[in-house]
Scaffold this motif. Structure first.
Motif, PDB file in Angstrom:
ATOM      1  N   PHE A 207       0.813  -1.200   0.000  1.00  0.00           N
ATOM      2  CA  PHE A 207       0.000   0.000   0.000  1.00  0.00           C
ATOM      3  C   PHE A 207       0.856   1.264   0.000  1.00  0.00           C
ATOM      4  CE2 PHE A 207      -2.703  -3.275   1.949  1.00  0.00           C
ATOM      5  CZ  PHE A 207      -3.693  -3.302   0.992  1.00  0.00           C
ATOM      6  N   THR A 208       2.169   1.132   0.231  1.00  0.00           N
ATOM      7  CA  THR A 208       3.062   2.289   0.154  1.00  0.00           C
ATOM      8  C   THR A 208       4.056   2.150  -0.985  1.00  0.00           C
ATOM      9  OG1 THR A 208       4.588   1.254   1.740  1.00  0.00           O
ATOM     10  CG2 THR A 208       2.914   2.730   2.628  1.00  0.00           C
ATOM     11  N   ALA A 209       4.203   0.929  -1.504  1.00  0.00           N
ATOM     12  CA  ALA A 209       5.108   0.729  -2.628  1.00  0.00           C
ATOM     13  C   ALA A 209       4.497   1.313  -3.904  1.00  0.00           C
ATOM     14  CB  ALA A 209       5.378  -0.771  -2.831  1.00  0.00           C
ATOM     15  N   THR A 210       5.375   1.647  -4.854  1.00  0.00           N
ATOM     16  CA  THR A 210       4.897   2.181  -6.116  1.00  0.00           C
ATOM     17  C   THR A 210       4.120   1.122  -6.879  1.00  0.00           C
ATOM     18  OG1 THR A 210       6.833   3.596  -6.237  1.00  0.00           O
ATOM     19  CG2 THR A 210       5.615   3.259  -8.277  1.00  0.00           C
ATOM     20  N   ARG A 211       2.972   1.477  -7.376  1.00  0.00           N
ATOM     21  CA  ARG A 211       2.177   0.522  -8.135  1.00  0.00           C
ATOM     22  C   ARG A 211       2.785   0.322  -9.525  1.00  0.00           C
ATOM     23  NH1 ARG A 211      -4.166   1.879  -6.742  1.00  0.00           N
ATOM     24  NH2 ARG A 211      -4.055   1.251  -4.565  1.00  0.00           N
ATOM     25  N   PRO A 212       2.542  -0.858 -10.100  1.00  0.00           N
ATOM     26  CA  PRO A 212       3.124  -1.131 -11.414  1.00  0.00           C
ATOM     27  C   PRO A 212       2.569  -0.185 -12.461  1.00  0.00           C
ATOM     28  CG  PRO A 212       1.485  -2.798 -10.837  1.00  0.00           C
ATOM     29  CD  PRO A 212       1.712  -1.970  -9.611  1.00  0.00           C
ATOM     30  N   SER A 213       3.462   0.427 -13.243  1.00  0.00           N
ATOM     31  CA  SER A 213       3.015   1.353 -14.277  1.00  0.00           C
ATOM     32  C   SER A 213       3.369   0.858 -15.671  1.00  0.00           C
ATOM     33  CB  SER A 213       3.654   2.738 -14.043  1.00  0.00           C
ATOM     34  OG  SER A 213       5.064   2.627 -14.029  1.00  0.00           O
ATOM     35  N   GLU A 214       4.198  -0.206 -15.751  1.00  0.00           N
ATOM     36  CA  GLU A 214       4.621  -0.686 -17.064  1.00  0.00           C
ATOM     37  C   GLU A 214       3.502  -1.407 -17.795  1.00  0.00           C
ATOM     38  OE1 GLU A 214       6.335  -3.076 -14.097  1.00  0.00           O
ATOM     39  OE2 GLU A 214       6.268  -0.925 -13.856  1.00  0.00           O
ATOM     40  N   ASN A 215       2.557  -1.927 -17.062  1.00  0.00           N
ATOM     41  CA  ASN A 215       1.499  -2.700 -17.692  1.00  0.00           C
ATOM     42  C   ASN A 215       0.140  -2.204 -17.214  1.00  0.00           C
ATOM     43  OD1 ASN A 215      -0.442  -5.193 -17.766  1.00  0.00           O
ATOM     44  ND2 ASN A 215       1.182  -5.626 -19.237  1.00  0.00           N
ATOM     45  N   VAL A 218      -2.235  -4.938 -15.560  1.00  0.00           N
ATOM     46  CA  VAL A 218      -1.855  -5.324 -14.195  1.00  0.00           C
ATOM     47  C   VAL A 218      -2.256  -4.228 -13.212  1.00  0.00           C
ATOM     48  CG1 VAL A 218       0.077  -5.831 -12.656  1.00  0.00           C
ATOM     49  CG2 VAL A 218       0.010  -6.843 -14.931  1.00  0.00           C
ATOM     50  N   LYS A 219      -2.016  -2.980 -13.580  1.00  0.00           N
ATOM     51  CA  LYS A 219      -2.387  -1.872 -12.706  1.00  0.00           C
ATOM     52  C   LYS A 219      -3.893  -1.858 -12.460  1.00  0.00           C
ATOM     53  CE  LYS A 219      -1.943   3.108 -12.035  1.00  0.00           C
ATOM     54  NZ  LYS A 219      -3.335   3.260 -11.569  1.00  0.00           N
ATOM     55  N   GLN A 220      -4.684  -2.107 -13.489  1.00  0.00           N
ATOM     56  CA  GLN A 220      -6.134  -2.119 -13.334  1.00  0.00           C
ATOM     57  C   GLN A 220      -6.577  -3.219 -12.374  1.00  0.00           C
ATOM     58  OE1 GLN A 220      -7.481  -2.502 -17.380  1.00  0.00           O
ATOM     59  NE2 GLN A 220      -7.357  -0.298 -17.799  1.00  0.00           N
ATOM     60  N   VAL A 221      -5.951  -4.394 -12.501  1.00  0.00           N
ATOM     61  CA  VAL A 221      -6.316  -5.507 -11.621  1.00  0.00           C
ATOM     62  C   VAL A 221      -5.892  -5.220 -10.183  1.00  0.00           C
ATOM     63  CG1 VAL A 221      -5.979  -7.964 -11.146  1.00  0.00           C
ATOM     64  CG2 VAL A 221      -6.226  -7.175 -13.506  1.00  0.00           C
ATOM     65  N   LEU A 254       3.345 -12.550 -12.506  1.00  0.00           N
ATOM     66  CA  LEU A 254       4.683 -13.066 -12.201  1.00  0.00           C
ATOM     67  C   LEU A 254       5.756 -12.183 -12.818  1.00  0.00           C
ATOM     68  CD1 LEU A 254       4.098 -16.901 -12.652  1.00  0.00           C
ATOM     69  CD2 LEU A 254       4.629 -15.711 -10.518  1.00  0.00           C
ATOM     70  N   LYS A 255       5.500 -11.672 -14.007  1.00  0.00           N
ATOM     71  CA  LYS A 255       6.473 -10.832 -14.693  1.00  0.00           C
ATOM     72  C   LYS A 255       6.621  -9.474 -14.028  1.00  0.00           C
ATOM     73  CE  LYS A 255       7.482  -8.611 -19.144  1.00  0.00           C
ATOM     74  NZ  LYS A 255       7.035  -8.435 -20.561  1.00  0.00           N
ATOM     75  N   HIS A 256       5.493  -8.841 -13.670  1.00  0.00           N
ATOM     76  CA  HIS A 256       5.536  -7.461 -13.185  1.00  0.00           C
ATOM     77  C   HIS A 256       5.550  -7.329 -11.665  1.00  0.00           C
ATOM     78  CE1 HIS A 256       5.068  -5.690 -17.180  1.00  0.00           C
ATOM     79  NE2 HIS A 256       4.192  -6.633 -17.435  1.00  0.00           N
ATOM     80  N   LEU A 257       5.032  -8.344 -10.951  1.00  0.00           N
ATOM     81  CA  LEU A 257       4.963  -8.252  -9.495  1.00  0.00           C
ATOM     82  C   LEU A 257       5.731  -9.355  -8.781  1.00  0.00           C
ATOM     83  CD1 LEU A 257       1.178  -7.325  -9.030  1.00  0.00           C
ATOM     84  CD2 LEU A 257       3.140  -5.791  -9.144  1.00  0.00           C
ATOM     85  N   GLY A 258       6.174 -10.353  -9.545  1.00  0.00           N
ATOM     86  CA  GLY A 258       6.950 -11.416  -8.935  1.00  0.00           C
ATOM     87  C   GLY A 258       6.152 -12.393  -8.098  1.00  0.00           C
TER      88      GLY A 258
END
Length: 321
Positions: A207-215, A218-221, A254-258
């Motif tokens: 909740f404090t980490a930067t949200r994924p912006s490359e995809n 993924v951000k929408q989900v 898995l690719k964007h969030l591990g």
């Protein structure tokens, strides 16, 4: 009256001011709250010279590192952007190694772990440091079991705190160990902070980490998950809502969030539950329902897996009232 607990905090040019202040302020507050014996805290620097912290402020040393002698109760090595130069300074490293032999308790804050490692004091031990520097510490000191996850780790008489304000959590743990939970609780209330976060709490919250912006997908989900934790967040439902297959969604996570969507959801729900346990008086069933856990037992299992303690234990020990 018993002799004071002598605490030496090691500073150097470009050390982090908060690394130092979290320790010194908490221990001094403990004295105000009745610590017995009291703490006698001194900032020691090479040559006893003033240091310019990474923030640009100058601190006056209270003693000369080379002249400090034991026995000491606690040795604390601060971190900061100057830690690499300090870890390569033979004078600093040698005196930290010497003082460690004369200290009951040895610790570092943030990147101060690199100085302990350079002195050989972390060999064969688990240790942590700021998550941004963990890989470098592990690469340079393969004999140290570096874990970038927890906010602090205690291995025998040696402790390492993750970064900056985690120094406060570690110092509160020391205060509780020395003086009991009541004194530690009063210090926490004085400083307007938690009694202490558990040492195994993660350094970074989703909740404090930067949200994924490359995809974008993924951000929408992720937005859907964090926006409605009590809803149907199974991989099937998430994939259907995103208009992709379960396999494709899992591959993207898995690719964007591990991690898989299921693991991400479980972590999000557990972290939200931790917040509710401290900020509300909801019963366990209410916390479980609001965070999307089917039962209080499901919440308990997820909480133990994430934090190593039960939700009830977490609430009772972390509440500042």
């Amino acid at each position: 009256m018993a002799e004071p607990r002598r605490v030496t905090v090691v500073g150097y040019d470009a050390a982090e001011l908060l690394d130092i202040a979290c320790v010194t302020s908490a221990l001094e507050s403990a004295n105000w709250q009745g610590a017995s014996p009291p703490y006698k805290v001194r900032l020691a620097t090479p040559g006893g010279n003033p240091i310019t912290c990474g923030t640009g402020l100058t601190l006056q040393a209270q003693t000369t590192l080379e002249r400090v002698t034991g026995p000491l109760d606690t040795l604390v090595v601060s971190g900061g952007i100057g830690h690499e130069e300090a870890a390569c300074n033979p004078v600093i490293v040698a005196h930290v190694r010497r003082l460690a032999r004369e200290s009951r308790r040895i610790s570092s804050v943030c990147t101060g772990a690199s100085i302990l490692a350079a002195a050989g004091l972390l060999d064969g031990r688990r240790a942590t440091t700021h998550w941004q520097w963990a890989r470098r510490l592990a690469d340079r000191h393969p004999e140290v079991a570096v874990d970038p996850g927890p906010i602090f780790i205690r291995d025998g008489n040696t402790s390492t705190a993750a970064g900056v304000t985690s120094a406060l959590d570690l110092t509160l743990a020391f205060i509780e160990e020395d003086n009991g939970a009541d004194v530690a609780r009063r210090v926490a209330r004085q400083l307007v902070t938690y009694l202490q976060r558990p040492g195994n709490q993660a350094q970074m919250s989703m909740f404090t980490a930067t949200r994924p912006s490359e995809n974008t997908l993924v951000k929408q989900v992720v937005d859907r998950i964090t926006g409605d934790l009590s809803g149907d967040l199974g991989t099937v439902a998430l994939a259907a809502g995103a208009g992709v297959s379960e396999r494709h969604l899992t591959r993207l996570f898995l690719k964007h969030l591990g991690q898989t969507p299921g693991r991400f959801v479980r972590r999000a729900r557990t972290e939200a539950a931790a917040h509710l346990l401290l900020s509300t008086s909801l019963p366990m069933t209410g916390v479980a329902a609001r965070c999307g856990f089917g039962t209080a037992e499901t919440l308990r299992q997820a909480f133990v897996d994430r934090y190593g303690v039960s939700p009830s234990h977490y609430r009772s020990t972390q509440a500042s009232a």
